[in-house]
Scaffold this active site. Structure first.
Site, mmCIF file in Angstrom:
data_model
loop_
_atom_site.group_PDB
_atom_site.id
_atom_site.type_symbol
_atom_site.label_atom_id
_atom_site.label_comp_id
_atom_site.label_asym_id
_atom_site.label_seq_id
_atom_site.Cartn_x
_atom_site.Cartn_y
_atom_site.Cartn_z
ATOM 1 N N GLU A 37 -8.639 14.078 7.714
ATOM 2 C CA GLU A 37 -9.469 15.542 7.880
ATOM 3 C C GLU A 37 -8.893 16.350 9.423
ATOM 4 O O GLU A 37 -9.152 17.326 9.073
ATOM 5 C CB GLU A 37 -10.798 14.367 8.881
ATOM 6 C CG GLU A 37 -11.855 14.018 7.465
ATOM 7 C CD GLU A 37 -12.512 13.393 8.238
ATOM 8 O OE1 GLU A 37 -12.823 12.953 9.486
ATOM 9 O OE2 GLU A 37 -13.430 13.481 7.246
ATOM 10 N N GLY A 72 -4.451 3.757 -4.114
ATOM 11 C CA GLY A 72 -5.829 5.218 -4.428
ATOM 12 C C GLY A 72 -5.711 6.337 -5.075
ATOM 13 O O GLY A 72 -6.377 6.585 -5.463
ATOM 14 N N ARG A 115 -1.607 14.515 -1.177
ATOM 15 C CA ARG A 115 -2.816 14.182 -1.783
ATOM 16 C C ARG A 115 -4.158 15.293 -1.433
ATOM 17 O O ARG A 115 -3.458 16.277 -1.550
ATOM 18 C CB ARG A 115 -3.062 13.633 -0.226
ATOM 19 C CG ARG A 115 -2.612 12.052 -0.170
ATOM 20 C CD ARG A 115 -2.514 12.355 1.345
ATOM 21 N NE ARG A 115 -2.950 11.599 1.747
ATOM 22 C CZ ARG A 115 -3.596 9.923 1.495
ATOM 23 N NH1 ARG A 115 -3.124 8.998 1.562
ATOM 24 N NH2 ARG A 115 -5.124 9.399 2.273
ATOM 25 N N ASP A 137 0.762 -1.447 0.289
ATOM 26 C CA ASP A 137 -0.371 0.254 -0.165
ATOM 27 C C ASP A 137 1.049 1.056 -0.281
ATOM 28 O O ASP A 137 2.343 1.173 0.835
ATOM 29 C CB ASP A 137 -1.049 0.053 1.165
ATOM 30 C CG ASP A 137 -1.579 1.515 1.752
ATOM 31 O OD1 ASP A 137 -2.485 1.454 0.532
ATOM 32 O OD2 ASP A 137 -2.169 2.110 2.713
ATOM 33 N N LYS A 138 0.472 2.541 -0.139
ATOM 34 C CA LYS A 138 1.273 3.260 0.002
ATOM 35 C C LYS A 138 0.793 4.671 0.733
ATOM 36 O O LYS A 138 1.741 4.478 1.931
ATOM 37 C CB LYS A 138 1.302 4.357 -1.538
ATOM 38 C CG LYS A 138 2.086 5.669 -1.599
ATOM 39 C CD LYS A 138 1.990 6.666 -2.395
ATOM 40 C CE LYS A 138 0.411 7.300 -2.298
ATOM 41 N NZ LYS A 138 0.980 8.490 -1.547
ATOM 42 N N ASN A 156 -8.213 -0.401 4.251
ATOM 43 C CA ASN A 156 -8.676 -0.960 2.649
ATOM 44 C C ASN A 156 -7.546 -2.207 2.449
ATOM 45 O O ASN A 156 -7.800 -2.392 0.918
ATOM 46 C CB ASN A 156 -8.233 0.487 2.137
ATOM 47 C CG ASN A 156 -7.157 1.464 2.274
ATOM 48 O OD1 ASN A 156 -6.192 0.614 3.104
ATOM 49 N ND2 ASN A 156 -6.629 1.859 1.106
ATOM 50 N N ASP A 191 -1.684 -0.774 6.277
ATOM 51 C CA ASP A 191 -2.102 -0.077 7.092
ATOM 52 C C ASP A 191 -3.250 -0.059 7.407
ATOM 53 O O ASP A 191 -3.473 0.021 8.490
ATOM 54 C CB ASP A 191 -0.941 0.949 7.797
ATOM 55 C CG ASP A 191 -1.609 2.575 6.555
ATOM 56 O OD1 ASP A 191 -2.098 1.984 5.291
ATOM 57 O OD2 ASP A 191 -1.379 3.250 7.735
#
Lengths: 403, 1240
Positions: free
Chosen positions: B575, B767, B686, B412-413, B891, B888
């Protein structure tokens, strides 16, 4: 070190079972923790200007961390746990093993030579008296099934047969190591146990009771099939007469067999101990009459019986019959003509077996056996050859380390 | 007790069964039935809250445990053989003796099980006896124990207490009906979660009377989903109101920040969600073990062959006998079996004799070895993370050696390669970029945002712009933007210095000593939380501050509340970063309840927004919205934030405040913002889009009706709720976009380099957008400057097919051309989610996999969790390779479970990944040592041990087999059976186990310095354990047993040797050969090795001597008395032993020497490195790396991504060298995307 081992091992180990570690372990910890959670947070640091330096959370985390220093989850930094124990790491390569091979080779050759010479010095005389072919003096006895058939074999010694001379009888193709046959005996009975004489173990079946439900002593197939040929050795005197060579039947069995493993029942006379018992079917006389002349060679501690009861490992075997220890034969059997008188009883045709008498003298390595000496010589030479090969390899490839 | 007919009992049982199994359950309060007998209780069918996790009870332990153990095939086999031994015609030993090995092994297992079960029993008892408050009609809340809680009870939980059962929240001391819980016990997430009182009871404040509860609660059958709960409350007037997970307090959670709460027990005991989630640890079968089973099967065939030979031999032997010889013993009736029947029996006897050919202790030994290996892994100080004070966790206990065989790594990234500590870096508002240049510094943490001066001025201007409260001020997009940042989230505000601290062990210990000191006051101390909270409560009441919109915590802080005291608890770090950013600009989120959000504006004014609804985030919509009512304008405003591609499609109405040529302007804003977003992405940031929508009152009314219906639905509730969300999220107005930076973790590039050098294909599945991903890919050296990067992104299957074919052709050409072996660049593939779906379709997957196989690294962007696991499964099944997935977040759970080895990183995003993983680490860099060092060690150790075990058993059993040729195939053993058992059980069992735990072929330093060494373990080139090595060792075992048997045989031939005297040197030779064989295999000798090896030999001599001296008649009929002593007094014994051992081991030794000298394996070269002194070694490794062209790893430089080299027929990666702030950005891919968006 082991404390932490226990702790972690425990938790990892138990997770397999169920929720235990997660629930049992942690919920309690959390429960207790939450109790402490009410202590007012150490909130000593003051703010600096308008800029937010760190939130209270971070401060608390930092405080907690500080206090944790001494008992954190940090693994022990020991050589053992970090797998850094000092170690010897040998690498097998040509350069290192050449000296080893040479040494082993030389040592083996040395031992081999010694063994070979020793073996060569041992004299062995074998006389097959099965009577399988017509030329054999015992041919007739082998054919008939009459008891105590006597046949005589002649042999001559051209040189002195060095003493002490051991007199063996040998059987071939006789499977004393057959499993059922081997276990068909009662050690307790032979240990002199009176109960076992009355009621032998079932291992002995069908040689435990006779038709009248009397116990057979000694029970079992092993005892029943005892070797019952007897031998007499004569040396021919000059005046065509013959003189018997005294054969010594003492001490032919293992010392421990005679003194520890086998015992006669502690009853005098010995015969009383065997009341209501019968002799084994093949036996001509009961066990307490094996040697009536010598009470220390009678009953379960009869030397011939002991020798027979020690089962041979291989189907071709010899067993010690007598030793020639008389003073006049101290140096061995002198050169001359001998005749061997055999009382032929034991049937061997049922299993294609052969019977023989073996006269042999012994050395520190036991009887004559060339194999071991030759094997040592061969392996020793092989090692030397290998070391030469290694040398070539070494010269050609050198050490990889030197690249 | 009243008597009940059996029929009634059966009926009762059936009824209970039906009640438990039905889809819906109707529960009513127990109070009206209090004190009645059990048969009259309405909820009697549901289990009580007492939990029992033990497997056994003291009475039934033995049968149950035996039953469990017999589930193992190996145990069954050995018990079967032991029973066979009791049948007189086939027995090989004394029957009782045959039971010993299996009994020893089963007793050990039973002891271990009993001990574990006892520990479980103790913890159950502790939990069941924990105190809690249950409502009783007569005495209000009485303190009872957890096990007394029943479904239908009313339970009161106070602050910091653990919830005893799943409770439907009916009352909270909080005026808003909110109760905060911490679910760390369940999923490890430490942020607070809000639960609200079930809708219909929300107005029951101030007090709640359980006796007046006359509703029926209809809930679904218990399930293990922690995030879903469906339930209806049916009032006496048949009015039905839905309740969801929002109102459920889960067993095991801790109540925080709430004085007390009352709940109705819905599920108790084993039916609670936390218990249903506890399905034990994962049990995976390692590849090696699967292979091992095949070899056990081979051993079985070998055994049968040997037994057949034995039976046949026995038959021929019997046939060859001319008569009945004296040594052939008839059975007790004096009757001899026919040769054919006797040989039939002999077959089984042989099985008993040769049974240890199947290594009985192998499975037990493997388990022991793995425990040892896990001990060393968890104790590695290099895998310990100071910051989080956590070591590596091994959650799956039986796949350690799989770590040494990995060929494909799927990572995963976010949070795995990166820190997942989000830092607000840039934003774009209404098409204007605010670079926040100050923010890029490394030392900044996520909470610190330095405002951009230009933007700050802009805001100040807007704030003071109107001077008075008019619409223009409220409508300034800049203000709206930050308001959206502050409001549109699910961040929970808590006081930094409030009750909730994560106190860990040392504090606990201190508290413990404190309690000890003042043990008499113990109770008071424990009561502190309650009283403290109660004080707060009472102060509230005294002050009479009852502004229902304010959070109680902020109340207690009073008006002097400072932003620094606030602590934001966010489910996702993004968030939190946004809220902190808003705070930096003066928009401070002060409090959040389910109904309201309090925000302080830069002017100091505090606005309380009424929250009408929250449309939570889901991975389909990829956005979340909050619908609020503006306290001043009374407008219904929907703030939405989400991924740019999910938002851009939904843009509609122009921004209301603009007076210029709206159409064109809007388009420009959207285009500019998109431009900025693309730049952000290229920088590796992001991105999120922030929008606003004003909803008219009528629209809201009709929508909220639908929404309510959807929420009360029992069927397809989730789908309906999502549909309503989609309905509202249309025609959004773009406010701006944000760029959040997520820094790479330390040493990630080095780790990826090392993994690649170790021959692993590294895939990154993220993602994120392709641009972000590619950038990170270069930064973490997944992609290299000189790489051939293939960028696949296509819109339909036809192009996808042709692209795949073309690329495959080209890649093959590269691979097959021998002339450019040196110049062939490494190939990397970048593929996006859509294309991936097409490529993974059944007709294309072969080609895709073929292409992927040739790529050194693959980068998949915009993939969903399901796709992640799909990719892993595809590669794993098509290529038959060992896969490892590391991630981690929640997902990544699918992917982690799909891979052969799943690694969880305990990071910022909760513990779901860790819970699903086989190993949990805290940093990505730890993966290197875990795989390259521990993986390699575990694998070589275990593989060598397994091979050795097979060898050992075959070698020893064959001694017995050869003897059969000399005893008429009658299954005689020439070794005393006790000594035979001891041989396997004691004399030769510990050294191989130690070998499996301790042996170290190459040091950790060299393994890390030369990652190529790892390749030796990978499946396609396994040196350690494969078909060949297995059979070589079996052949060697045959050779050695031949030597060990026939040298003594030839030496003793024609002598008066007896059975056990013959067997003794055989046994001794076997011991020396087997141990010295191991000594050749052992690569490093520590003190432990010496002790164990010499100890084993000493044990053999001591035990055998003692046994031969003590046992005169104790083991009839075999009697080894004084045999070993007499042998040891015989020089022949030593000569035979020396010769046999040397001859047996000479070929293996010579072979190793020659191989090491002529063709040294990479591992051997590694060992030679080890022998150098450290400085020379480092120098050597450095030179070697330099020669190979690895070079030192460059520092991650964001602004200078390298240029890709090849343009493929497909969309190729755009030239990303352009200056970020420059105007002339080339954005081929993105432009196309945008056009597509506009077109739709």
């Amino acid at each position: 070190m082991f404390h932490s081992f226990g702790k972690h091992f425990l938790y990892t180990g138990l997770e397999g079972g169920s929720c235990h570690s997660q629930y049992g372990g942690w919920s309690n910890v959390w429960f207790l923790l939450s109790q402490c959670g009410v202590c007012p947070a150490p909130n000593g640091q003051s703010r600096k200007g308008g800029q937010v330096k760190a939130t209270a959370t971070y401060r608390i985390l930092a405080m907690v961390k500080q206090e944790q220093k001494e008992s954190s989850d940090r693994p022990d930094n020991t050589a053992f746990t970090q797998q850094r124990l000092p170690a010897w790491q040998p690498i097998l390569s040509a350069g290192i093993v050449i000296p080893g091979f040479v040494l082993i080779g030389l040592a083996f050759i040395g031992v081999g030579v010694g063994l070979f010479i020793t073996s060569q010095n041992i004299q062995v005389l074998e006389l097959d008296y099965t009577g399988a072919d017509t030329a054999n003096p015992c041919y007739e006895c082998g054919r008939q099934s009459t008891k105590n058939c006597v046949c005589t074999m002649e042999f001559s010694l051209s040189t002195l047969f060095k003493g002490p001379v051991f007199f063996y009888y040998g059987l071939t193709n006789y499977f004393q190591n057959q499993r059922r046959y081997g276990v068909s005996k009662d050690d307790t009975q032979l240990f002199g146990d009176l109960d076992a004489i009355k009621t032998p173990t079932s291992d002995c079946a069908p040689f435990d009771y006779d038709g009248n439900n009397r116990s057979i002593v000694p029970c079992g197939a092993l005892a029943n099939s005892i070797f019952n040929d007897t031998f007499k050795l004569y040396v021919k005197t000059n005046n065509s007469g013959k003189k018997e060579v005294p054969l010594d039947g003492k001490g032919i069995a293992w010392w421990t067999d005679y003194n520890v493993k086998h015992r006669n029942p502690d009853v005098t006379p010995l015969k009383d101990a065997f009341k209501d018992t019968v002799k084994p079917i093949n036996w001509p006389k009961p066990v307490y009459e094996l040697d009536t002349t010598d009470e220390y060679n009678n009953g379960f501690i009869n030397q011939d019986f002991l020798v027979w009861m020690r089962r041979a490992a291989l189907p071709d075997f010899r067993k010690l019959y007598r030793r020639i220890t008389a003073d006049e034969y101290h140096d061995g059997l002198p050169a001359g003509n001998y005749s061997l008188e055999i009382t032929y009883n034991y049937p061997v045709l049922t299993f294609n077996g052969r019977k023989k008498v073996v006269l042999s003298n012994v050395s520190w390595m036991g009887g004559k056996n060339d194999f071991l000496g030759i094997a040592y010589l061969v392996v020793g030479s092989l090692c030397i050859v290998m070391s030469i090969v290694m040398l070539i390899v070494y010269a050609k490839f050198k050490f990889p380390e030197e690249d | 007790m009243t008597w009940k007919s059996p029929l009634a009992l059966v009926r009762e049982a059936l009824e209970g069964q039906r009640a438990r199994e039905s889809e819906l359950r109707k529960l009513v309060s127990n109070l009206p039935y209090e004190g009645l007998e059990k048969g009259k209780q309405p909820n009697r069918f549901f289990p009580s809250n007492a939990v029992k996790t033990t497997k056994y009870s003291p009475l039934l332990f033995l049968p149950k445990n035996l039953y469990e153990q017999f589930h193992r095939l190996a145990n069954l086999y050995f018990v079967g053989l032991a029973i066979l031994n009791f049948i007189p015609v086939v027995n090989a030993f004394q029957p009782e003796v045959g039971l010993i090995p299996i009994c020893v092994i089963m007793c050990l297992t039973a002891l271990k099980d009993a001990w574990e079960d006892f520990r479980r029993y103790q913890s159950d008892k502790k939990i069941n006896n924990m105190p809690c408050f249950i409502y009783s009609r007569y005495k209000q809340y009485v303190e009872k124990r957890w096990k007394d809680v029943r479904v239908g009870d009313f339970v009161k939980v106070v602050c910091n207490e653990i919830v005893p059962a799943d409770l439907l929240l009916l009352y909270s001391s909080d005026p808003n009906g909110v109760c905060h819980i911490e679910t760390a016990n369940l999923d490890g997430e430490t942020n607070l979660k809000q639960r609200t009182v079930a809708f219909c009871f929300i107005h029951q404040n101030p007090g709640f009377e359980p006796e007046s509860f006359n509703c029926a609660v209809v809930c679904e059958r218990p399930n293990n989903n922690l995030n879903h709960f469906k339930c209806l409350v049916e009032k006496p007037d048949k009015d039905r109101v839905g309740a969801s997970i929002e109102s459920l307090l889960l067993r095991g959670c801790t109540v925080r920040n709430t004085n007390h709460a009352v709940g109705f027990v819905v599920y108790a005991g084993h039916e609670t969600k936390s218990m249903l989630n506890n399905n034990g640890s994962r049990s995976k079968r390692s590849k090696l073990e699967r292979k091992l089973n095949v070899d056990v099967f081979f051993c079985l065939i070998l055994l049968f062959t040997m037994c057949l030979i034995g039976a046949l031999g026995h038959y021929l032997w019997l046939e060859s006998l001319p008569g009945v010889p004296p040594f052939l013993v008839p059975d007790s009736n004096g009757h001899l079996d026919e040769p054919s029947l006797a040989s039939f029996y002999m077959f089984f006897t042989m099985i008993i004799l040769l049974q240890i050919l199947i290594p009985i202790s192998l499975y037990v030994s493997i388990e022991l070895v793995k425990v040892g290996q896990i001990f060393f892994i968890t104790n590695d100080i290099d895998l310990y993370d100071e910051e989080t004070d956590s070591r590596v966790q091994c959650r799956a206990l039986n796949i350690t050696e799989d770590l040494g065989q990995i060929e494909y790594v799927f990572s995963d990234k976010t949070g795995t390669l990166t820190e997942n500590k989000m830092v607000f870096r840039r934003c774009s508002i209404m098409g204007t970029e605010y670079p926040h240049k100050e923010n890029g510094k490394d030392f900044l943490t996520e909470t610190e945002v330095i405002p951009d001066q230009k933007l700050l001025q802009q805001i100040t201007r807007a704030e003071s712009g109107g001077g008075h409260r008019d619409s223009s001020r409220d409508k300034d997009p800049h203000l709206d933007f930050f308001l959206a940042l502050a409001i549109c989230n699910t961040v929970v505000v808590s006081m930094a210095n409030a009750h909730r601290q994560r106190v860990s062990l040392p504090l606990l210990k201190r508290a413990g000593s404190f309690i000890q000191r003042k043990s008499k006051r113990n109770h008071t101390i424990l009561e502190v939380p309650v009283t403290d909270a109660a004080k707060t409560d009472s102060r509230e009441d005294r002050n009479g501050v009852q502004t229902c919109s304010l959070h109680p915590l902020s109340q207690s802080g009073g008006p002097t509340l400072e932003p620094e005291d606030l602590c934001y608890e966010a489910e996702s770090p993004d968030e939190a970063a946004l809220v902190y950013a808003a705070r930096a600009y003066g928009f401070i989120l002060l409090a959040r309840t389910p109904d309201s959000v309090t925000v302080r504006l830069p002017s100091g004014e505090e606005l309380v927004f009424e929250v009408l609804d929250t449309l939570t985030f889901d991975s389909n919509r990829k956005r979340m919205s909050v619908l609020v009512r503006h306290p001043v304008t009374k407008e219904y405003v929907l703030y939405t934030k989400g991924a740019d591609y999910s938002i851009m499609e939904l843009l509609g109405t122009p921004y209301a405040g603009e007076k210029r040529n709206i159409e064109i302007y809007l388009k420009n804003i959207a285009a500019d913002t998109q431009h900025h977003l693309d730049c952000y992405a290229k920088e590796g940031l992001r991105t999120l889009c922030i929008t606003k929508k004003v909803v008219s009152e009528s629209t809201y009314r009709s929508w909220s009706g639908e929404r309510k219906r959807a929420k009360a639905a029992m069927e397809c509730r989730e789908e309906q709720i999502m549909e309503t969300a989609v309905q509202l999220e249309t025609n959004l107005t773009l406010l701006g976009a944000t760029g959040i930076e997520d820094r790479l973790q330390e040493n990630v590039p080095e780790s990826i380099m090392a993994l690649r050098e170790a021959g692993m294909h590294v895939w990154v599945l993220t993602g994120d957008k392709p641009e972000t991903a590619v950038n990170i890919g270069y930064a973490c050296r997944l992609l290299e400057e000189e790489d051939l990067v293939i960028n696949m992104s296509c819109k339909n299957k036809l192009t996808c097919t042709s692209i795949l074919d073309c690329t495959l052709e080209e890649v093959r050409r590269y691979g097959e051309d021998p002339s450019n072996v040196d110049t062939t660049p490494n190939i990397s593939l970048v593929i996006d989610g859509n294309t991936l779906t097409m490529a993974m379709s059944p007709d294309l997957q072969e080609r895709f996999v073929d292409l992927a196989k040739r790529c050194r690294s693959v980068l998949c962007c915009r993939v969903t969790p399901l796709q992640k696991s799909g990719v892993v499964k595809l590669v794993r099944e098509k290529l038959k390779v060992m896969t490892l997935a590391v991630g981690d977040g929640a997902n990544d759970v699918n992917m982690i479970q799909a891979a052969d080895v799943g690694i969880g990183i305990s990071g910022q995003e909760g513990m779901q990944a860790v819970m699903a993983s086989d190993f949990a680490i805290s940093r990505f860099k730890h993966l290197t040592k875990l795989l390259l060092v521990h993986g390699h060690w575990c694998y070589t150790r275990l593989a060598n041990m397994v091979i050795y075990f097979f060898y050992k058993n075959v070698a020893y059993v064959n001694l017995l087999f050869w003897y059969q040729f000399f005893c008429g195939f009658t299954a005689t053993a020439m070794i005393d059976y006790w000594l035979m058992i001891f041989f396997n059980l004691f004399f030769t069992s510990t050294p191989p186990i130690l070998f499996g735990i301790f042996d170290k072929d190459v040091s950790a330093e060299v393994l890390l310095g030369v990652p190529e060494l790892y390749r030796t373990g990978q499946v396609n080139m396994t040196f350690e354990y494969n078909f060949l090595t297995f059979w070589i060792s079996i052949l060697d075992a045959f050779y050695q047993s031949l030597v060990c048997f026939f040298i003594p045989y030839l030496a003793y031939r024609d002598s008066d040797v007896d059975i056990f005297t013959f067997g003794t040197p055989l046994n001794t030779v076997a011991l020396f050969t087997i141990l010295l064989h191991l000594a050749i295999e052992i690569k490093s000798w520590t003190l432990v090795h010496w002790i164990i090896m010499l100890g084993s030999v000493a044990l053999y001599f001591v035990v055998t001597l003692a046994y031969s001296a003590v046992c005169v008649t104790c083991n009839p009929p075999s009697n080894p008395y004084w045999i070993f002593q007499s042998q040891m007094a015989d020089p022949m014994f030593y000569l035979i032993c020396t010769l046999s051992t040397v001859v047996a081991l000479l070929p293996r030794y010579t072979f190793y020497v020659l191989k090491n000298s002529v063709a040294p394996s990479p591992l051997l070269q590694g060992r030679q490195l080890d022998r150098m002194d450290p400085s020379t070694r480092d120098q050597w490794i450095k030179e070697w790396r330099g020669f190979r062209g690895g070079g030192p790893v460059k520092r991650y430089e964001l602004s200078d991504p390298p240029t890709p080299t090849l343009e493929t027929p497909a969309d190729f990666f755009p030239d990303s060298d352009a200056d970020f702030m420059g105007d002339d950005l080339s954005l081929n891919v993105i432009t196309q995307n945008r056009q597509r968006v506009v077109a739709t």
